[in-house]
Scaffold this active site. Structure first.
Site, PDB file in Angstrom:
ATOM      1  N   PHE A 152      79.854  58.946  38.866  1.00 44.30           N
ATOM      2  CA  PHE A 152      80.051  57.946  39.917  1.00 44.30           C
ATOM      3  C   PHE A 152      81.201  58.408  40.828  1.00 44.30           C
ATOM      4  CE2 PHE A 152      81.464  54.031  41.907  1.00 44.30           C
ATOM      5  CZ  PHE A 152      80.253  53.586  42.413  1.00 44.30           C
ATOM      6  N   ARG A 195      66.774  52.262  43.486  1.00 47.68           N
ATOM      7  CA  ARG A 195      67.190  51.901  42.122  1.00 47.68           C
ATOM      8  C   ARG A 195      66.864  50.437  41.840  1.00 47.68           C
ATOM      9  NH1 ARG A 195      73.554  51.951  40.408  1.00 47.68           N
ATOM     10  NH2 ARG A 195      73.522  50.093  41.719  1.00 47.68           N
ATOM     11  N   ASP A 247      83.392  55.662  30.953  1.00 49.23           N
ATOM     12  CA  ASP A 247      83.186  54.584  31.920  1.00 49.23           C
ATOM     13  C   ASP A 247      81.927  53.826  31.481  1.00 49.23           C
ATOM     14  OD1 ASP A 247      82.494  52.966  34.075  1.00 49.23           O
ATOM     15  OD2 ASP A 247      83.069  54.431  35.594  1.00 49.23           O
ATOM     16  N   TYR A 249      81.757  42.930  37.175  1.00 42.48           N
ATOM     17  CA  TYR A 249      80.854  42.210  38.096  1.00 42.48           C
ATOM     18  C   TYR A 249      79.392  42.609  37.971  1.00 42.48           C
ATOM     19  CZ  TYR A 249      82.211  46.417  40.764  1.00 42.48           C
ATOM     20  OH  TYR A 249      82.490  47.699  41.137  1.00 42.48           O
ATOM     21  N   LYS A 250      79.090  43.521  37.040  1.00 43.99           N
ATOM     22  CA  LYS A 250      77.682  43.930  36.901  1.00 43.99           C
ATOM     23  C   LYS A 250      77.036  43.038  35.831  1.00 43.99           C
ATOM     24  CE  LYS A 250      78.854  48.680  38.168  1.00 43.99           C
ATOM     25  NZ  LYS A 250      78.197  48.785  39.473  1.00 43.99           N
TER      26      LYS A 250
HETATM   27  C1  PLP Z   1      80.055  53.957  36.902  1.00 41.52           C
HETATM   28  C2  PLP Z   1      80.870  53.151  37.852  1.00 41.52           C
HETATM   29  N1  PLP Z   1      82.202  53.205  37.798  1.00 41.52           N
HETATM   30  C3  PLP Z   1      82.968  52.482  38.646  1.00 41.52           C
HETATM   31  C4  PLP Z   1      82.392  51.669  39.598  1.00 41.52           C
HETATM   32  C5  PLP Z   1      83.172  50.866  40.592  1.00 41.52           C
HETATM   33  O1  PLP Z   1      84.513  50.798  40.386  1.00 41.52           O
HETATM   34  P1  PLP Z   1      85.352  49.689  41.181  1.00 41.52           P
HETATM   35  O2  PLP Z   1      85.095  48.376  40.529  1.00 41.52           O
HETATM   36  O3  PLP Z   1      86.742  50.151  41.070  1.00 41.52           O
HETATM   37  O4  PLP Z   1      84.862  49.641  42.592  1.00 41.52           O
HETATM   38  C6  PLP Z   1      81.004  51.573  39.676  1.00 41.52           C
HETATM   39  C7  PLP Z   1      80.381  50.704  40.702  1.00 41.52           C
HETATM   40  O5  PLP Z   1      79.214  50.631  40.897  1.00 41.52           O
HETATM   41  C8  PLP Z   1      80.227  52.339  38.789  1.00 41.52           C
HETATM   42  O6  PLP Z   1      78.893  52.295  38.854  1.00 41.52           O
END
Ligand code: PLP
Length: 412
Positions: free
Chosen positions: A127, A371, A198, A223-224
């Protein structure tokens, strides 16, 4: 798998142990929402809880609520709840900051835990924020560290005595492919390195076992699949064995051993609190807690099983029809996969826009990926087939060729 029928999907819905959860969410009208892996749906309990926090705890309690409403403990309390979703101890997780900021803290923390080593290993196509944070840390620390982004298939073999940490996303944001966490962590440990995961596309979609994998460090989004709301606080995990030694680069008063002693010199807390920095964002945490509490009621194995079936159904429905022929599956056909399915097509952006115009919300990931997220908590199996039908219609009619679907919006 043969092309699934609607009757089969209805039968699966009738037997679905998770089906009652749909009632706990606001499901947008006339919408098939296949983007819960980007922004989870709104739990019905969130608005009344936020209204209570605002009117009572803030409005009436004002500053007293830091103690009386337990605001000050929110990062640890909610972190402790998230811990049960990711196979960690309550004392190993806090909810705070964003995933990007938490990545920065833990990558720098990993450097502090391996002071004589230089390399951080990751994979291309991780990411973007993960790679950018690593690049930013490298710019900050100069020659002290070197970021090596090595081909995915070579990564395990490239771990050596100079590796500080392997930093990977457990479930790939684009393809949905999943790393074998325990295996890679064990490889890292054999060489004396750390493993940082992550979990953004894993938490809330499947059981995760950080302690079982002996993982060192982890971060993830709120938030997911946790349904904490737009820009919800993220979380981070530090294995207990590292907590007294890890150094946060963001020393702030909430990470101090005694924040309210108001001393001039920083003395970090010796537990997970040393990863906190500033004042907790109480409204965001309150919304996140509602989502996490809902998730805690779900059986994670049932979630993973349902998401696997939904992904299988979608792939079979799309690939089993001639109109799906131009779409190339980029997700694993089965096995180690998250809860989303992606297809590549040169006009993927326009396809997603044409779908949104017909009430099917997925997302586009550059350069050519459409997606589709299948959130097991509130989607039905029939939704999967209905969405596939709309996608096939858009493909068969060439509806995506309309000029208006090519205009790029700021957020894709
Ligand atoms: C794998 C991954 N890491 C991190 C993030 C986003 O990080 P942040 O909440 O700091 O914007 C996302 C967002 O889609 C993600 O898919």
């Amino acid at each position: 798998m043969n092309r699934p029928t609607r009757r089969e999907a209805e039968r699966l819905d009738a037997q679905d142990p998770l089906a009652p959860f749909r009632d706990d969410f606001v499901i947008p009208a006339d919408t098939l929402y296949l983007d819960g892996n980007s922004l989870g749906a709104l739990p019905k309990a969130t608005a009344p809880r936020l209204a209570e926090v605002i009117a009572q705890e803030w409005g009436q309690g004002v500053v007293r609520s830091w103690n009386a409403a337990h605001w000050i403990e929110a990062p640890q309390r909610i972190g402790g709840k998230i811990a049960t979703l990711i196979g960690a101890k309550a004392s190993e997780v806090v909810a705070a900051d964003s995933t990007s900021v938490n990545l920065f803290k833990l990558l720098a923390g990993a450097v502090s835990l391996r002071p004589r080593r230089r390399t951080i290993l990751s994979e291309p196509g991780n990411f973007p924020t993960d790679l950018y944070v690593m690049q930013g840390l490298q710019r900050l620390l100069g020659d002290r560290i070197e970021l090596k982004v090595v081909p995915t298939e070579e990564l395990a073999a490239r771990i050596d005595e100079d590796t500080i940490a392997v930093a990977l996303t457990h479930t790939h944001y684009k393809s949905g492919w999943r790393w074998p966490m325990a295996e890679i962590t064990a490889k890292a440990h054999e060489a004396g390195a750390l493993a940082l995961w992550d979990l953004s596309h894993s938490v809330g979609a499947m059981p995760v076992d950080l302690n079982g994998a002996d993982a060192d460090l982890a971060v993830g989004c709120g938030y997911k699949y946790l349904n904490g709301g737009p820009g919800a606080p993220a979380f981070l995990y530090v294995a207990e064995r590292h907590q007294a030694k890890i150094v946060s680069p963001l020393a702030g008063w909430m990470g101090h051993a005694e924040p309210f002693a108001f001393r001039d010199d920083f003395a970090p807390a010796s537990d997970i609190r040393n990863q906190l920095c500033g004042t907790p964002t109480i409204l965001g945490l309150a919304a996140l807690e509602v989502g996490v509490d809902l998730m805690l009621r779900a059986d994670l194995k049932a979630l993973a099983a349902k998401s696997a079936v939904m992904c299988d159904l979608f792939i079979a429905a799309v690939e089993g029809h001639p109109a799906g022929a131009e779409l190339t599956l980029v997700s694993p056909r089965d096995g180690d996969r998250g809860s989303h399915v992606s297809f590549a097509h040169p006009q993927a952006y326009a396809i997603i826009q044409a779908l949104i115009a017909r009430g099917v919300v997925g997302d586009f990931r550059a350069p050519d990926v459409a997606r589709f997220g299948f959130t097991p908590l509130y989607l039905r199996h029939v939704d999967v087939l209905d969405a596939a039908e709309v996608l096939l219609e858009v493909m068969a009619e060439g509806a995506y060729k309309d000029e208006r679907f090519r205009r790029r919006l700021a957020v894709t």
